[in-house]
Design an enzyme around this catalytic site. Structure first.
Site, PDB file in Angstrom:
ATOM      1  N   LEU A  39     -38.326  76.496 -74.275  1.00 17.20           N
ATOM      2  CA  LEU A  39     -38.902  76.198 -72.968  1.00 17.20           C
ATOM      3  C   LEU A  39     -39.529  74.811 -72.921  1.00 17.20           C
ATOM      4  O   LEU A  39     -39.850  74.315 -71.852  1.00 17.20           O
ATOM      5  CB  LEU A  39     -39.981  77.238 -72.639  1.00 17.20           C
ATOM      6  CG  LEU A  39     -39.518  78.701 -72.653  1.00 17.20           C
ATOM      7  CD1 LEU A  39     -40.705  79.624 -72.438  1.00 17.20           C
ATOM      8  CD2 LEU A  39     -38.469  78.932 -71.570  1.00 17.20           C
ATOM      9  N   LYS A  94     -41.747  73.094 -89.358  1.00 15.58           N
ATOM     10  CA  LYS A  94     -43.171  72.790 -89.178  1.00 15.58           C
ATOM     11  C   LYS A  94     -43.834  72.279 -90.468  1.00 15.58           C
ATOM     12  O   LYS A  94     -44.685  71.409 -90.425  1.00 15.58           O
ATOM     13  CB  LYS A  94     -43.919  74.019 -88.659  1.00 15.58           C
ATOM     14  CG  LYS A  94     -43.522  74.370 -87.223  1.00 15.58           C
ATOM     15  CD  LYS A  94     -44.334  75.528 -86.687  1.00 15.58           C
ATOM     16  CE  LYS A  94     -43.820  75.939 -85.317  1.00 15.58           C
ATOM     17  NZ  LYS A  94     -44.611  76.999 -84.704  1.00 15.58           N
ATOM     18  N   ASP A 135     -50.623  75.342 -82.185  1.00 17.33           N
ATOM     19  CA  ASP A 135     -50.444  76.800 -82.172  1.00 17.33           C
ATOM     20  C   ASP A 135     -51.775  77.489 -82.462  1.00 17.33           C
ATOM     21  O   ASP A 135     -52.122  78.493 -81.826  1.00 17.33           O
ATOM     22  CB  ASP A 135     -49.471  77.253 -83.279  1.00 17.33           C
ATOM     23  CG  ASP A 135     -48.040  76.832 -83.001  1.00 17.33           C
ATOM     24  OD1 ASP A 135     -47.676  76.708 -81.821  1.00 17.33           O
ATOM     25  OD2 ASP A 135     -47.284  76.635 -83.975  1.00 17.33           O
ATOM     26  N   ALA A 157     -46.197  87.398 -92.184  1.00 16.94           N
ATOM     27  CA  ALA A 157     -46.793  86.529 -93.198  1.00 16.94           C
ATOM     28  C   ALA A 157     -46.041  85.195 -93.287  1.00 16.94           C
ATOM     29  O   ALA A 157     -46.020  84.557 -94.327  1.00 16.94           O
ATOM     30  CB  ALA A 157     -46.793  87.233 -94.556  1.00 16.94           C
ATOM     31  N   GLY A 159     -44.937  81.350 -91.128  1.00 18.72           N
ATOM     32  CA  GLY A 159     -45.673  80.175 -90.650  1.00 18.72           C
ATOM     33  C   GLY A 159     -46.569  80.501 -89.468  1.00 18.72           C
ATOM     34  O   GLY A 159     -47.704  80.017 -89.389  1.00 18.72           O
ATOM     35  N   ALA A 160     -46.088  81.337 -88.559  1.00 24.46           N
ATOM     36  CA  ALA A 160     -46.880  81.659 -87.371  1.00 24.46           C
ATOM     37  C   ALA A 160     -48.121  82.462 -87.777  1.00 24.46           C
ATOM     38  O   ALA A 160     -49.213  82.268 -87.229  1.00 24.46           O
ATOM     39  CB  ALA A 160     -46.034  82.453 -86.381  1.00 24.46           C
ATOM     40  N   TYR A 251     -41.711  85.272 -77.204  1.00 20.95           N
ATOM     41  CA  TYR A 251     -41.656  85.139 -75.747  1.00 20.95           C
ATOM     42  C   TYR A 251     -40.264  85.371 -75.160  1.00 20.95           C
ATOM     43  O   TYR A 251     -40.086  85.318 -73.945  1.00 20.95           O
ATOM     44  CB  TYR A 251     -42.248  83.815 -75.257  1.00 20.95           C
ATOM     45  CG  TYR A 251     -41.541  82.559 -75.711  1.00 20.95           C
ATOM     46  CD1 TYR A 251     -40.326  82.170 -75.186  1.00 20.95           C
ATOM     47  CD2 TYR A 251     -42.135  81.736 -76.655  1.00 20.95           C
ATOM     48  CE1 TYR A 251     -39.703  81.011 -75.596  1.00 20.95           C
ATOM     49  CE2 TYR A 251     -41.524  80.566 -77.070  1.00 20.95           C
ATOM     50  CZ  TYR A 251     -40.309  80.213 -76.532  1.00 20.95           C
ATOM     51  OH  TYR A 251     -39.704  79.059 -76.952  1.00 20.95           O
ATOM     52  N   GLY A 272     -46.040  86.395 -75.217  1.00 20.47           N
ATOM     53  CA  GLY A 272     -45.723  85.142 -75.901  1.00 20.47           C
ATOM     54  C   GLY A 272     -45.770  83.909 -75.026  1.00 20.47           C
ATOM     55  O   GLY A 272     -46.094  82.824 -75.507  1.00 20.47           O
TER      56      GLY A 272
HETATM   57  P1  ATR Z   1     -42.364  82.058 -88.648  1.00 25.05           P
HETATM   58  O1  ATR Z   1     -42.525  80.738 -89.324  1.00 25.05           O
HETATM   59  O2  ATR Z   1     -41.979  81.969 -87.204  1.00 25.05           O
HETATM   60  O3  ATR Z   1     -43.542  82.962 -88.866  1.00 25.05           O
HETATM   61  P2  ATR Z   1     -40.808  83.230 -90.795  1.00 25.05           P
HETATM   62  O4  ATR Z   1     -41.525  82.378 -91.784  1.00 25.05           O
HETATM   63  O5  ATR Z   1     -39.334  83.364 -90.924  1.00 25.05           O
HETATM   64  O6  ATR Z   1     -41.068  82.725 -89.315  1.00 25.05           O
HETATM   65  O7  ATR Z   1     -41.494  84.681 -90.812  1.00 25.05           O
HETATM   66  C1  ATR Z   1     -40.936  85.752 -90.145  1.00 25.05           C
HETATM   67  C2  ATR Z   1     -41.833  86.975 -90.297  1.00 25.05           C
HETATM   68  O8  ATR Z   1     -41.144  88.079 -89.663  1.00 25.05           O
HETATM   69  C3  ATR Z   1     -42.075  87.405 -91.731  1.00 25.05           C
HETATM   70  O9  ATR Z   1     -43.361  87.990 -91.824  1.00 25.05           O
HETATM   71  C4  ATR Z   1     -40.988  88.466 -91.950  1.00 25.05           C
HETATM   72  O10 ATR Z   1     -41.282  89.432 -92.940  1.00 25.05           O
HETATM   73  P3  ATR Z   1     -40.882  89.143 -94.499  1.00 25.05           P
HETATM   74  O11 ATR Z   1     -41.922  88.204 -95.025  1.00 25.05           O
HETATM   75  O12 ATR Z   1     -40.942  90.487 -95.133  1.00 25.05           O
HETATM   76  O13 ATR Z   1     -39.494  88.556 -94.479  1.00 25.05           O
HETATM   77  C5  ATR Z   1     -40.993  89.130 -90.600  1.00 25.05           C
HETATM   78  N1  ATR Z   1     -39.745  89.866 -90.332  1.00 25.05           N
HETATM   79  C6  ATR Z   1     -38.549  89.333 -90.024  1.00 25.05           C
HETATM   80  N2  ATR Z   1     -37.641  90.319 -89.814  1.00 25.05           N
HETATM   81  C7  ATR Z   1     -38.287  91.503 -90.010  1.00 25.05           C
HETATM   82  C8  ATR Z   1     -37.903  92.883 -89.923  1.00 25.05           C
HETATM   83  N3  ATR Z   1     -36.652  93.238 -89.588  1.00 25.05           N
HETATM   84  N4  ATR Z   1     -38.858  93.823 -90.179  1.00 25.05           N
HETATM   85  C9  ATR Z   1     -40.121  93.470 -90.483  1.00 25.05           C
HETATM   86  N5  ATR Z   1     -40.541  92.180 -90.583  1.00 25.05           N
HETATM   87  C10 ATR Z   1     -39.640  91.213 -90.353  1.00 25.05           C
END
Ligand code: ATR
Length: 302
Positions: A39, A94, A135, A157, A159-160, A251, A272
């Site tokens: 967006l 990031k 953020d 857990a 980056g967000a 979002y 979001g």
């Molecule tokens: P971002 O930087 O946007 O936070 P990321 O670093 O890829 O993106 O983190 C994605 C988050 O979504 C992680 O906490 C991930 O869990 P894992 O650390 O176990 O991979 C979580 N996530 C992604 N797909 C998932 C799923 N199907 N079920 C539960 N958690 C999921």
């Protein structure tokens, strides 16, 4: 008509002001991979138009990996005539953004340093670089309750999650982290190194003021678009039903399964796009010194 994957003429003319761009038009970008559904070009280009600023924000898809990010930045910054003046940075770059600015001798804001990631780069007329993170303050601004003394169940857990925790603990909240991968959650809690941030324990869940989802569960085009993040992580339904606020960082779509469950239970929901808007408004202010109309921006993305 334009070929598949190309920008259509209406978008080129209306959103990207093709036809009125000048050699000294300031260029901004959103850098990430992939950058569909984003967006940022919609709101920032409207902001430039409304404030009569000769600038354009373009999507800059850059493949994952530090080398791709570094090579792109180096090329863009090497040509002063390109007039690059700022970037929104999104997944997966990031952390690379922070590293790039640090290695280039630029300035890194305190909050970006604490989060370990930057979603905003500001480039001065002389090329001076600053990395910041909007953020983190955007989450506090839109939380829907006073973070001080509140108890937060934080899902994810990545980056967000890190951005959310850094700002929440600073604002006096207690954060329990729940994640699919235990190792990543443990590493995150250890890295935060703050007694206000602990690992969540499913055997001892209690009522939370806020359930905050930072995972990509429920996201259109993500790994689990139909999933409810709280359910996937094993939290009982009553945690969402009895929470003061359910805060969803995803979002697209507007109503993830988690949001739907919270709405059905009558729980207050922050979706979001509220966070998106708050972080984008802060970026626009940093780049231009102007205050955009968030009502207009909200209309545009609704
Ligand atoms: P971002 O930087 O946007 O936070 P990321 O670093 O890829 O993106 O983190 C994605 C988050 O979504 C992680 O906490 C991930 O869990 P894992 O650390 O176990 O991979 C979580 N996530 C992604 N797909 C998932 C799923 N199907 N079920 C539960 N958690 C999921």
């Amino acid at each position: 008509e334009t070929a598949e994957g190309q920008c259509d003429v209406t978008t080129l003319v209306q959103r990207y002001r093709f036809g009125s761009l000048q050699p000294d038009t300031m260029v901004y970008g959103i850098i990430g991979w992939p950058i569909t559904h984003r967006l940022s070009p919609v709101v920032h280009n409207e902001g430039f138009r409304a404030a009569d600023i000769d600038a354009v924000l373009l999507p800059l898809p850059v493949l994952q990996g530090w080398e791709s990010f570094k090579a792109t930045m180096s090329v863009l910054l090497a040509d002063p005539e390109f007039n690059l003046r700022g970037l929104c940075v999104t997944v997966p770059h990031k952390e690379h953004a922070l590293r790039f600015v640090r290695e280039a001798g630029g300035e890194v804001s305190d909050i970006a340093e604490r989060v370990g990631a930057a979603n905003t780069i500001i480039i001065g007329p002389d090329g001076a670089l600053t990395a910041d993170n909007t953020d983190a303050p955007a989450i506090i601004e839109t939380l829907g309750c006073d973070p001080s003394g509140s108890r937060i169940a934080l899902l994810g857990a990545g980056g967000a999650a890190r951005a959310a925790i850094a700002s929440l603990v600073e604002a006096g909240a207690r954060v329990d982290v729940f994640n699919r991968g235990a190792e990543r959650a443990t590493a995150l809690v250890e890295a935060m190194d703050n007694p206000m941030c602990t690992l969540g324990d499913l055997d001892e869940v209690s009522g939370y003021d806020v359930v905050l989802n930072t995972t990509s569960v429920g996201m259109e085009g993500g790994p689990d678009p139909d999933g409810n993040a709280a359910e996937e992580l094993g939290l009982p339904d009553w945690v969402v039903e009895e929470a003061g606020v359910v805060y969803e960082c995803v979002y697209a779509p507007r109503q993830t399964p988690l949001v739907q469950a919270a709405l059905a239970a009558g729980t207050t929901v922050v979706t979001g796009e509220a966070m998106f808007l708050a972080q984008a408004v802060r970026q626009f202010r940093m780049w231009t010194g102007c205050e955009p109309s968030s009502d207009r921006w909200r209309q545009l993305i609704d």
